[in-house]
Design a protein around this motif. Structure first.
Motif, PDB file in Angstrom:
ATOM      1  N   MET A  71       0.843  -1.177   0.000  1.00  0.00           N
ATOM      2  CA  MET A  71       0.000   0.000   0.000  1.00  0.00           C
ATOM      3  C   MET A  71       0.889   1.241   0.000  1.00  0.00           C
ATOM      4  SD  MET A  71      -2.935   1.186   2.710  1.00  0.00           S
ATOM      5  CE  MET A  71      -1.897   1.500   4.087  1.00  0.00           C
ATOM      6  N   ALA A  72       0.646   2.110  -0.934  1.00  0.00           N
ATOM      7  CA  ALA A  72       1.440   3.331  -1.054  1.00  0.00           C
ATOM      8  C   ALA A  72       1.075   4.313   0.061  1.00  0.00           C
ATOM      9  CB  ALA A  72       1.230   3.967  -2.412  1.00  0.00           C
ATOM     10  N   TYR A  91      14.942   4.467   0.485  1.00  0.00           N
ATOM     11  CA  TYR A  91      15.174   4.998  -0.865  1.00  0.00           C
ATOM     12  C   TYR A  91      14.499   4.115  -1.909  1.00  0.00           C
ATOM     13  CZ  TYR A  91      19.067   8.055   0.750  1.00  0.00           C
ATOM     14  OH  TYR A  91      19.840   9.011   1.352  1.00  0.00           O
ATOM     15  N   ARG A  92      14.683   2.795  -1.789  1.00  0.00           N
ATOM     16  CA  ARG A  92      14.122   1.861  -2.773  1.00  0.00           C
ATOM     17  C   ARG A  92      12.601   1.940  -2.790  1.00  0.00           C
ATOM     18  NH1 ARG A  92      14.286   0.505  -7.374  1.00  0.00           N
ATOM     19  NH2 ARG A  92      16.525   0.357  -7.167  1.00  0.00           N
ATOM     20  N   ALA A  93      11.971   2.048  -1.619  1.00  0.00           N
ATOM     21  CA  ALA A  93      10.506   2.141  -1.547  1.00  0.00           C
ATOM     22  C   ALA A  93      10.004   3.413  -2.231  1.00  0.00           C
ATOM     23  CB  ALA A  93      10.050   2.096  -0.087  1.00  0.00           C
ATOM     24  N   SER A  95       6.320  -2.884  -2.222  1.00  0.00           N
ATOM     25  CA  SER A  95       6.714  -3.009  -3.631  1.00  0.00           C
ATOM     26  C   SER A  95       8.141  -3.532  -3.780  1.00  0.00           C
ATOM     27  CB  SER A  95       6.596  -1.648  -4.330  1.00  0.00           C
ATOM     28  OG  SER A  95       7.607  -0.757  -3.870  1.00  0.00           O
ATOM     29  N   ILE A  96       8.875  -3.638  -2.668  1.00  0.00           N
ATOM     30  CA  ILE A  96      10.271  -4.094  -2.722  1.00  0.00           C
ATOM     31  C   ILE A  96      10.300  -5.599  -2.997  1.00  0.00           C
ATOM     32  CG2 ILE A  96      12.418  -4.355  -1.406  1.00  0.00           C
ATOM     33  CD1 ILE A  96      11.566  -1.778   0.120  1.00  0.00           C
ATOM     34  N   ASP A 146      10.591   0.083   9.173  1.00  0.00           N
ATOM     35  CA  ASP A 146       9.245  -0.481   9.241  1.00  0.00           C
ATOM     36  C   ASP A 146       9.065  -1.682   8.312  1.00  0.00           C
ATOM     37  OD1 ASP A 146       8.621   1.342  11.174  1.00  0.00           O
ATOM     38  OD2 ASP A 146       7.367   2.608   9.905  1.00  0.00           O
ATOM     39  N   PHE A 147       9.968  -1.836   7.353  1.00  0.00           N
ATOM     40  CA  PHE A 147       9.950  -3.022   6.496  1.00  0.00           C
ATOM     41  C   PHE A 147      10.055  -4.288   7.341  1.00  0.00           C
ATOM     42  CE2 PHE A 147      12.032  -6.267   3.932  1.00  0.00           C
ATOM     43  CZ  PHE A 147      11.324  -6.228   2.754  1.00  0.00           C
ATOM     44  N   PHE A 148      10.786  -4.215   8.448  1.00  0.00           N
ATOM     45  CA  PHE A 148      11.005  -5.368   9.318  1.00  0.00           C
ATOM     46  C   PHE A 148       9.958  -5.501  10.418  1.00  0.00           C
ATOM     47  CE2 PHE A 148      15.140  -4.187   7.670  1.00  0.00           C
ATOM     48  CZ  PHE A 148      15.529  -5.383   7.116  1.00  0.00           C
TER      49      PHE A 148
END
Length: 140
Positions: A1-2, A67-69, A27-28, A99-101
């Protein structure tokens, strides 16, 4: 979700001042994750920088994932553009990657916004329960 991040210190990208970015940690891809992890490890090693070996605790890795997100949602933006982010905005980018983790990060943020007293109330209850289990000292 963006989602969106708003910078306190806008940066110039392609001649325009930009203060807001869309990002999506979901999206990663696996390939992107491994690319980011390898690049961070290589960059740090080549500079002689010791970092946490576990990605969950590596701030440089968190920033690179952030950065990648952002780049995944904004194809006109290059990593060199994002490297111009400064000040407290760096922490905002790091938080995206961190927050990815954390599966519950978004839920906790929403819960805190909805009810800031809820956490303190539950902490108070936990303290009371813990104190009840503490043995009383004798008067001897």
């Amino acid at each position: 979700m963006a989602e969106y991040i708003t910078l306190n210190n806008p940066i110039m990208i392609n001649g325009k001042e930009v203060s807001e970015f869309e990002y999506d940690i979901d999206s990663i891809t696996v390939e992107q994750y491994m690319e980011v992890e390898g690049k961070v490890q290589f960059d740090n090693a080549s500079k002689g920088i010791m970092t946490a070996t576990q990605p969950e605790f590596n701030s440089a890795f968190h920033i690179a994932l952030g950065y990648r997100a952002i780049i995944n949602c904004n194809s006109a933006i290059d990593i060199e553009d994002l490297k111009r982010i400064k000040g407290r905005d760096i922490h905002k980018i790091r938080r995206i990657g961190r927050d990815f983790f954390n599966d519950t990060a978004q839920e906790e943020d929403q819960e805190e916004i909805a009810s800031p007293q809820k956490k303190s109330e539950s902490l108070s209850e936990a303290t009371v329960v813990s104190m009840e289990k503490v043995p009383k000292l004798s008067d001897n």
